[in-house]
Design an enzyme around this catalytic site. Sequence first.
Site, PDB file in Angstrom:
ATOM      1  N   GLY A 158       0.830  -1.190   0.000  1.00 53.27           N
ATOM      2  CA  GLY A 158       0.000   0.000   0.000  1.00 53.27           C
ATOM      3  C   GLY A 158       0.866   1.242   0.000  1.00 53.27           C
ATOM      4  N   ARG A 159       0.344   2.348   0.523  1.00 55.87           N
ATOM      5  CA  ARG A 159       1.089   3.608   0.526  1.00 55.87           C
ATOM      6  C   ARG A 159       2.438   3.463   1.227  1.00 55.87           C
ATOM      7  NH1 ARG A 159      -4.260   5.417   1.612  1.00 55.87           N
ATOM      8  NH2 ARG A 159      -5.014   7.056   0.208  1.00 55.87           N
ATOM      9  N   ILE A 160       2.417   2.900   2.437  1.00 54.98           N
ATOM     10  CA  ILE A 160       3.651   2.805   3.217  1.00 54.98           C
ATOM     11  C   ILE A 160       4.619   1.827   2.563  1.00 54.98           C
ATOM     12  CG2 ILE A 160       4.627   2.123   5.450  1.00 54.98           C
ATOM     13  CD1 ILE A 160       1.963   3.110   6.713  1.00 54.98           C
ATOM     14  N   ARG A 181      -2.046  -8.699  -1.819  1.00 54.05           N
ATOM     15  CA  ARG A 181      -3.216  -9.515  -2.139  1.00 54.05           C
ATOM     16  C   ARG A 181      -3.658  -9.345  -3.586  1.00 54.05           C
ATOM     17  NH1 ARG A 181      -7.308  -7.986   2.639  1.00 54.05           N
ATOM     18  NH2 ARG A 181      -6.458  -5.945   2.086  1.00 54.05           N
ATOM     19  N   ARG A 239       0.859  -3.612  12.404  1.00 55.11           N
ATOM     20  CA  ARG A 239       0.110  -3.785  13.639  1.00 55.11           C
ATOM     21  C   ARG A 239       0.703  -4.963  14.382  1.00 55.11           C
ATOM     22  NH1 ARG A 239      -1.161   0.626  13.547  1.00 55.11           N
ATOM     23  NH2 ARG A 239      -3.219   1.601  13.391  1.00 55.11           N
ATOM     24  N   GLU A 268       0.026  -4.624  22.902  1.00 54.73           N
ATOM     25  CA  GLU A 268       0.473  -3.266  23.207  1.00 54.73           C
ATOM     26  C   GLU A 268      -0.439  -2.580  24.234  1.00 54.73           C
ATOM     27  OE1 GLU A 268       1.067   0.622  20.356  1.00 54.73           O
ATOM     28  OE2 GLU A 268       1.675  -1.335  19.589  1.00 54.73           O
ATOM     29  N   HIS A 286       6.037   2.531  19.419  1.00 50.57           N
ATOM     30  CA  HIS A 286       5.029   2.915  18.416  1.00 50.57           C
ATOM     31  C   HIS A 286       5.249   4.363  17.939  1.00 50.57           C
ATOM     32  CE1 HIS A 286       0.845   1.628  16.923  1.00 50.57           C
ATOM     33  NE2 HIS A 286       1.314   2.543  16.104  1.00 50.57           N
ATOM     34  N   GLY A 288       5.835   5.240  14.695  1.00 41.60           N
ATOM     35  CA  GLY A 288       5.717   5.305  13.244  1.00 41.60           C
ATOM     36  C   GLY A 288       5.406   6.673  12.671  1.00 41.60           C
TER      37      GLY A 288
END
Length: 320
Positions: A158-160, A181, A239, A268, A286, A288
């Site tokens: 995806g974007r990341i 996918r 995640r 978490e 976390h 990011g």
Amino acid sequence: MRRPRLLITRPMPAPVHERAGTLFDLTIRKDTGPTTMAELSAALLDHDAILPSLGDVFSPAVFAGVVSSRCRILANFGAGVSHIDLAAAAGAGIAVTNTPGAVTGPTADLAMLLLLMSARRAGEGERLVRSGEWKGWHPVQLLGQDVSGSTVGIVGMGRIGQEVARRAAAGFGMRVLFHNRSPKTVPGVEAMQVPLDELLRRADFVVLTVPGGNETRHLIDERAFMLMRPEAHLVNVSRGEVVDEAALIRALDNRRIAGAALDVYEFEPAVPAALRERDDVVLLPHLGSATHAARAAMGMTALDNLEAFFRGDTPENRVA
């Protein structure tokens, strides 16, 4: 005309508060910790809109405890919405939006930071210097692995994932494999789409950038670690539940992989001692999207979604 009543569940950058105050009858919860189920159920009754974030768990039980919700929209602060039960929200007549674009660049940067730290044993070196036990340079101290010219396998394009691919290829001359996918190309990057098993067998660095949720829970499990190379490193900026942490610990104990670098955790904020006490694991809290610009942009995007919704338009980032 009465302004919609908005709850922001945790403090955000000042510009976000200032703009929200001009648009809404605003309440800002001062506690930085996660909300409780009782708090969320009460918020659904008392506010027209809620701006939640990761850790504010809107489970089916939260919605079940509310007979008639005043709240009409959850404008999530963040790209991932696995902490919100979308079916339960829809059943209660509540829209859900997210903020995907604002997190992309900073999260990709952090993925590369984690990859480099794990490859070059930077965490170990920093702890050695801080301990006061460093005795000086010698030829075989903390030898790591080369990053330039190695192979990165990106799970989720995806974007990341695409931004990680660009950084890896342009910055470090890495060969890029990816699993996704659906068929995907990465403009400007020579990247090969392969099945997940092939990616795990071939990659020197496996970087996880998939969404959370039931479809990806424990995607990286015991079997996945058995496929990875003993020299390989795992990087997770997606995640926590994407990785079976118990299986990861066993893989490290048995030297099936060389190391791991994590920004997210299965339970978490709890992190097992079996990970915290290891030298071959890099652990971050976390971080990011944790830049001034990104967090402000996330808040502004959430407010854009809210403005559009109450104007009667479809928010650009509506997910449910």
